[in-house]
Design a protein around this motif. Sequence first.
Motif, PDB file in Angstrom:
ATOM      1  N   GLU A  37       6.858  -2.750   1.022  1.00 11.46           N
ATOM      2  CA  GLU A  37       8.058  -2.908  -0.497  1.00 11.46           C
ATOM      3  C   GLU A  37       9.727  -2.770   0.234  1.00 11.46           C
ATOM      4  O   GLU A  37      10.285  -3.315   0.238  1.00 11.46           O
ATOM      5  N   THR A  74       7.608   0.902  -5.935  1.00 11.91           N
ATOM      6  CA  THR A  74       6.829   1.655  -4.865  1.00 11.91           C
ATOM      7  C   THR A  74       5.002   1.752  -5.308  1.00 11.91           C
ATOM      8  O   THR A  74       4.152   1.589  -4.307  1.00 11.91           O
ATOM      9  N   ARG A  75       5.199   2.421  -6.588  1.00 14.10           N
ATOM     10  CA  ARG A  75       3.729   2.453  -6.489  1.00 14.10           C
ATOM     11  C   ARG A  75       2.767   1.076  -6.032  1.00 14.10           C
ATOM     12  O   ARG A  75       3.083   0.543  -7.790  1.00 14.10           O
ATOM     13  N   SER A  76       1.429   0.985  -6.040  1.00 15.64           N
ATOM     14  CA  SER A  76       0.401   0.025  -5.317  1.00 15.64           C
ATOM     15  C   SER A  76      -1.039   0.416  -5.440  1.00 15.64           C
ATOM     16  O   SER A  76      -1.787  -0.295  -6.085  1.00 15.64           O
ATOM     17  N   TRP A 111       5.704  10.440  -1.864  1.00 13.27           N
ATOM     18  CA  TRP A 111       5.276   8.558  -2.157  1.00 13.27           C
ATOM     19  C   TRP A 111       6.082   7.551  -1.209  1.00 13.27           C
ATOM     20  O   TRP A 111       7.149   7.464  -1.671  1.00 13.27           O
ATOM     21  N   SER A 112       5.666   6.977  -0.487  1.00 16.80           N
ATOM     22  CA  SER A 112       6.588   5.692   0.216  1.00 16.80           C
ATOM     23  C   SER A 112       5.632   4.572   0.193  1.00 16.80           C
ATOM     24  O   SER A 112       4.697   4.317   0.134  1.00 16.80           O
ATOM     25  N   ASN A 113       6.088   3.029   0.296  1.00 14.64           N
ATOM     26  CA  ASN A 113       5.477   1.617   1.024  1.00 14.64           C
ATOM     27  C   ASN A 113       6.090   0.661   1.200  1.00 14.64           C
ATOM     28  O   ASN A 113       7.206   0.733   1.238  1.00 14.64           O
ATOM     29  N   GLN A 120      10.095   7.481  -0.487  1.00 11.67           N
ATOM     30  CA  GLN A 120      10.766   5.978  -0.558  1.00 11.67           C
ATOM     31  C   GLN A 120      11.624   5.495  -0.285  1.00 11.67           C
ATOM     32  O   GLN A 120      12.520   4.765   0.337  1.00 11.67           O
ATOM     33  N   GLN A 166       1.146  -1.241   0.249  1.00 11.64           N
ATOM     34  CA  GLN A 166      -0.082   0.302  -0.190  1.00 11.64           C
ATOM     35  C   GLN A 166       1.065   0.645   0.332  1.00 11.64           C
ATOM     36  O   GLN A 166       1.448   1.595   0.674  1.00 11.64           O
ATOM     37  N   ASP A 167       0.402   2.070  -1.091  1.00 16.71           N
ATOM     38  CA  ASP A 167       1.914   3.409  -0.810  1.00 16.71           C
ATOM     39  C   ASP A 167       0.482   4.563  -0.017  1.00 16.71           C
ATOM     40  O   ASP A 167      -0.538   4.569  -0.540  1.00 16.71           O
ATOM     41  N   GLU A 168       1.696   4.965   0.870  1.00 15.96           N
ATOM     42  CA  GLU A 168       1.045   6.150   1.226  1.00 15.96           C
ATOM     43  C   GLU A 168       2.038   7.530   0.670  1.00 15.96           C
ATOM     44  O   GLU A 168       3.248   8.022   0.589  1.00 15.96           O
ATOM     45  N   SER A 169       1.295   8.403   1.427  1.00 18.75           N
ATOM     46  CA  SER A 169       1.513   9.976   0.566  1.00 18.75           C
ATOM     47  C   SER A 169       1.869  10.090   2.121  1.00 18.75           C
ATOM     48  O   SER A 169       1.885  10.234   3.385  1.00 18.75           O
TER      49      SER A 169
END
Length: 319
Positions: free
Chosen positions: A113, A180-182, A108-110, A143, A92-95
Amino acid sequence: QKEGQDYLSVFLTLNYRGHVSFLMMPSTLFYFDKLQGAKKTNGHSRNTWIQELRAIEELSAPVQMQEIELPPLFQPIKQSSWPIHFRGVVGQDESVALHSFAGATHSWSNEKEAYVVADIVKTLHKQGVSTLSIGVMAPFRAQVVLIRKLLRLFDLGGVNVGTIEDYQAVERDVIVLSLTRSNAAFVPNDVEHRMGVFQQPKRTNVATTRAENLFVVVGNPVVMVKDPIWRQWLWFFLRNGLWYGENGGKDISDWFDPPRKPFRCVSHRFGIDSAHFMYSTGKPNEEKDEDDIVTISTLEKSYASRRLDGVVGSEIIEN
C-alpha cells in the motif's frame, strides 16, 4: 432536560469543504442524510482536478465484477465528474516496533500500500500539484513513517503525512488515505487498542471528510467488505465506477447476493428514523441483519434515479 429546561443543539447541514460527492456516504452514515454541499467552485478549477484524477486512474485498470449480476441501480456507471478514486490493493500488513524517547511502541505497516500511495503522490506532483496541497493519512504510525521515507526518496518530503488524529480539523486539496490493514483477524485487537479504522465509525468519519478537491482511498477490499461501514463504501465505489486495481477475487464476490427488489428499511444503527432504499447483501444463505444492507444516500439517489430513466448526466445537481 434539567430543572424544566431543554438542552438544545445546533446541527450544521451546510458543508463548505469538499465536492458534493464527498458528502454522499458520510451524510448517510453519520449525519442523518442531512448534509448539503455548499462549496463554490468554477469550471476551470473543477476540470483541473478531474485531469489529475484521470492521471491517477491510468495507473491501474478499473475493477470488473462480471461474475456478479447486479440490479439496475447498482450497475457500474462511471461518474466522470466525481473526483474520487479507490485503489484496491491486496497487500500484507507487518508488525513494526517504533522506537522513540518514550520507549518502544507497537504498530503496523503495509509495504505494498505504501508504494501505491507513493506512486499516486508522484503522479499528482508530475501533474503540477504542489506538495503542500497533498495530504496523506494512515491509521497506524508505522505506515506513516514508511510512507514518509518513500516520499523523501522521491524528493517529495514536503507532503504532509500523518495519522487520523493528526488530521483532526485539518483539510487538504488532496487526501490520500491508506487503510493499511490487510488481515481481518487483527481488527478486534485494533478496536481494543483504538487503532485502525475498521469497526470505528468516529475515526472513519474523520478520515473520509478531510478532502477539498480530490479524495483517494487505498485499501484491501477483502478486509473492507467485512466491515459494515466500509462495505457501504465498496458498494459506492463499485456502482459509480470509482474502483480500480484489485477486486479481491472470490472473497469479494461471495459477499454479494443475487439481485432482488429494493425494499424500504429504517436504519436504527445510526439513529436514522427516516427510511432509505437499500439492497440486502452478505454471504449467500446466511441470515441478514442491519449490517448487511447497502445504503443509497439521498444525494446519490437523486442522481441515480436519472440513470434508471436512461439519462446519465455529467454533473450531479449540487444543493
